[in-house]
Design a protein around this motif. Structure first.
Motif, PDB file in Angstrom:
ATOM      1  N   ILE A 124      48.629  38.343   9.157  1.00  0.00           N
ATOM      2  CA  ILE A 124      48.835  37.467   7.947  1.00  0.00           C
ATOM      3  C   ILE A 124      50.108  36.698   7.774  1.00  0.00           C
ATOM      4  O   ILE A 124      50.403  35.470   7.802  1.00  0.00           O
ATOM      5  N   ARG A 125      51.411  37.594   8.087  1.00  0.00           N
ATOM      6  CA  ARG A 125      52.481  37.069   8.331  1.00  0.00           C
ATOM      7  C   ARG A 125      52.715  36.192   9.521  1.00  0.00           C
ATOM      8  O   ARG A 125      53.361  35.005   9.344  1.00  0.00           O
ATOM      9  N   ALA A 126      52.127  36.426  10.621  1.00  0.00           N
ATOM     10  CA  ALA A 126      52.232  35.540  11.974  1.00  0.00           C
ATOM     11  C   ALA A 126      51.476  34.304  11.593  1.00  0.00           C
ATOM     12  O   ALA A 126      51.884  33.348  11.945  1.00  0.00           O
ATOM     13  N   ALA A 127      50.422  34.372  10.892  1.00  0.00           N
ATOM     14  CA  ALA A 127      49.628  33.143  10.377  1.00  0.00           C
ATOM     15  C   ALA A 127      50.287  32.339   9.685  1.00  0.00           C
ATOM     16  O   ALA A 127      50.468  31.028   9.699  1.00  0.00           O
ATOM     17  N   LYS A 168      51.818  28.716  10.362  1.00  0.00           N
ATOM     18  CA  LYS A 168      51.589  27.396   9.373  1.00  0.00           C
ATOM     19  C   LYS A 168      52.690  26.747   9.056  1.00  0.00           C
ATOM     20  O   LYS A 168      52.777  25.696   9.002  1.00  0.00           O
ATOM     21  N   ARG A 169      53.642  27.429   8.689  1.00  0.00           N
ATOM     22  CA  ARG A 169      55.115  26.869   8.153  1.00  0.00           C
ATOM     23  C   ARG A 169      55.638  26.083   9.377  1.00  0.00           C
ATOM     24  O   ARG A 169      56.277  25.035   9.047  1.00  0.00           O
ATOM     25  N   GLU A 184      56.966  21.066  11.701  1.00  0.00           N
ATOM     26  CA  GLU A 184      57.114  20.155  12.972  1.00  0.00           C
ATOM     27  C   GLU A 184      56.425  18.977  12.496  1.00  0.00           C
ATOM     28  O   GLU A 184      56.621  17.862  12.897  1.00  0.00           O
ATOM     29  N   ALA A 185      55.148  19.083  11.597  1.00  0.00           N
ATOM     30  CA  ALA A 185      54.539  17.690  11.080  1.00  0.00           C
ATOM     31  C   ALA A 185      55.573  17.163  10.454  1.00  0.00           C
ATOM     32  O   ALA A 185      55.402  15.731  10.690  1.00  0.00           O
TER      33      ALA A 185
END
Length: 412
Positions: free
Chosen positions: A169-172, A176-177, A182-183
């Motif tokens: 979950i932390r990696a996901a 996501k962050r 980047e976006a």
């Protein structure tokens, strides 16, 4: 550990593993497994703290009692009462009474929830993935002397079940962050590119307007004066009465040229400061419009607005200038108020009128508003235009955050 049959304990462990399936965030995981954990390790407060990727901060996710540990996001690991566990300096923490145990209380320790929620017995074990500590599992009870080393062993088994899921979950979340950052960076870059393009087009249109004004107005006047001088030069005697029209014509041309230069370069801004430049523009614009408006200028910046970089200051002035022009020329307003404010590091300019409001289509026509929006975007300022009141009127607001006040940009 409670007096449970081995098979019963195993069943609870198996249920914890099953409950993890489909849980995609920290809160849902801790809420899903808390009841099963309570069968193995009774508790009044359960929390899991997760160390962030920078390893300097951590977050806490709670079940049962809600404390300030769960409300602080994120919190420094160095201030955690269980920092020795999170730093890997100890394999576990176990206490009969956390109120009096010095290992939870040190200078800077954020331990007041222990007292506020009457947490006495406490146990803590690390969450490890491939030998690396990613957080901790903690159980606390109001009862003194509740936990033993057998409970520590049970907590370690539960932590081993939870750790891989929390790691994923932390990696996901981190991915996501990173994707969001980047976006946002790409969006800002594209916004700046489009903003620069629009401003370039606006500047080109302004350059052409100035050229046409010089050609159609100043050059035409000077050409007429030149022809008059040529005719007078052929006369043997030139009287003062004959020169009078030439004198008036030159004065008129000089006035028009000053107007064009003033529109092209805000010299008052550079010489006397922002507030004086706004005041000068208000007085001159109202006088030239022939309108019977009243105006006010309120400067509460304490000089902060005059400490901005020149390109940023000019961009803000151009935005305020355009807003004032719109209010005077199109709003049919009886009053215009300009407020300059500096609060919490941000510099804000509000131009308020009591005119016809945003519903007037003529007022919103043209590229003036879009130019203001573009200039704001290029200096990383926030731009807004909204109704001033239910009875009518408009507020044009531009706010420059502290982080953007040293940013340069195309502002001419």
């Amino acid at each position: 550990m409670r007096d449970l049959a081995p098979q019963s304990v195993f069943d609870h462990y198996l249920n914890i593993s099953r409950l993890l399936a489909g849980q995609l965030d920290f809160h849902s995981v801790i809420q899903a497994v808390a009841a099963e954990i309570s069968h193995v390790i009774p508790h009044d407060h359960l929390d899991v703290c997760i160390i962030l990727m920078d390893e300097q901060f951590h977050t806490a996710y709670e079940s049962g009692l809600e404390t300030d540990w769960g409300r602080r996001f994120p919190a420094p690991v160095s201030n955690s009462p269980i920092r020795t566990l999170l730093w890997g300096e100890t394999d576990y923490l176990l206490t009969d009474d956390a109120w009096s145990d010095p290992q939870f209380h040190f200078q800077g320790s954020f331990s007041h929830p222990i007292f506020h929620q009457s947490l006495h017995s406490r146990l803590h074990v690390p969450l490890k993935v491939q030998g690396h500590i990613i957080g901790a599992l903690s159980c606390s009870s109001h009862q003194i002397g509740l936990y033993t080393m057998r409970d520590i062993e049970s907590a370690r088994v539960i932590a081993d079940l939870l750790a891989p899921h929390f790691f994923a979950i932390r990696a996901a979340d981190q991915a996501k962050r990173s994707a969001i950052v980047e976006a946002e960076a790409r969006a800002r870059e594209e916004g700046l590119r489009l903003g620069a393009l629009k401003l370039t087009e606006a500047l080109e249109a302004e350059r052409q307007r100035i050229g046409m004004d010089l050609h159609d107005q100043i050059l035409a006047d000077l050409t007429r004066l030149s022809r008059r001088l040529e005719r007078l030069a052929r006369q043997p005697d030139v009287t003062g009465e004959a020169l009078e029209p030439l004198f008036r014509g030159l004065q008129h041309s000089m006035h028009d040229l000053r107007q064009i230069i003033e529109e092209a370069k805000p010299s008052v801004l550079q010489l006397f400061g922002f507030a004086q430049a706004i005041e000068n523009h208000l007085e001159r614009s109202i006088q030239e419009s022939g309108a019977t408006l009243t105006w006010t200028l309120n400067d509460e910046t304490g000089g902060a607005i005059d400490c901005l970089e020149q390109s940023v200051s000019i961009a803000l002035f151009r935005i305020a200038q355009e807003a004032i022009n719109n209010a005077i020329r199109h709003a049919q307003a009886g009053s215009v108020a300009v407020h300059l404010k500096a609060a919490e590091g941000a510099v804000t300019i509000d131009v308020v009128d009591d005119g016809v409001g945003l519903g007037n289509t003529r007022r919103l026509s043209g590229g003036g508003i879009e130019n203001m929006r573009t200039r704001a975007r290029l200096i990383s300022a926030r731009f807004a235009i909204k109704a001033a009141a239910a009875s009518g009127g408009t507020i044009v607001s531009v706010s420059l955050p502290a982080i953007a006040q040293t940013a340069g940009g195309a502002a001419a």
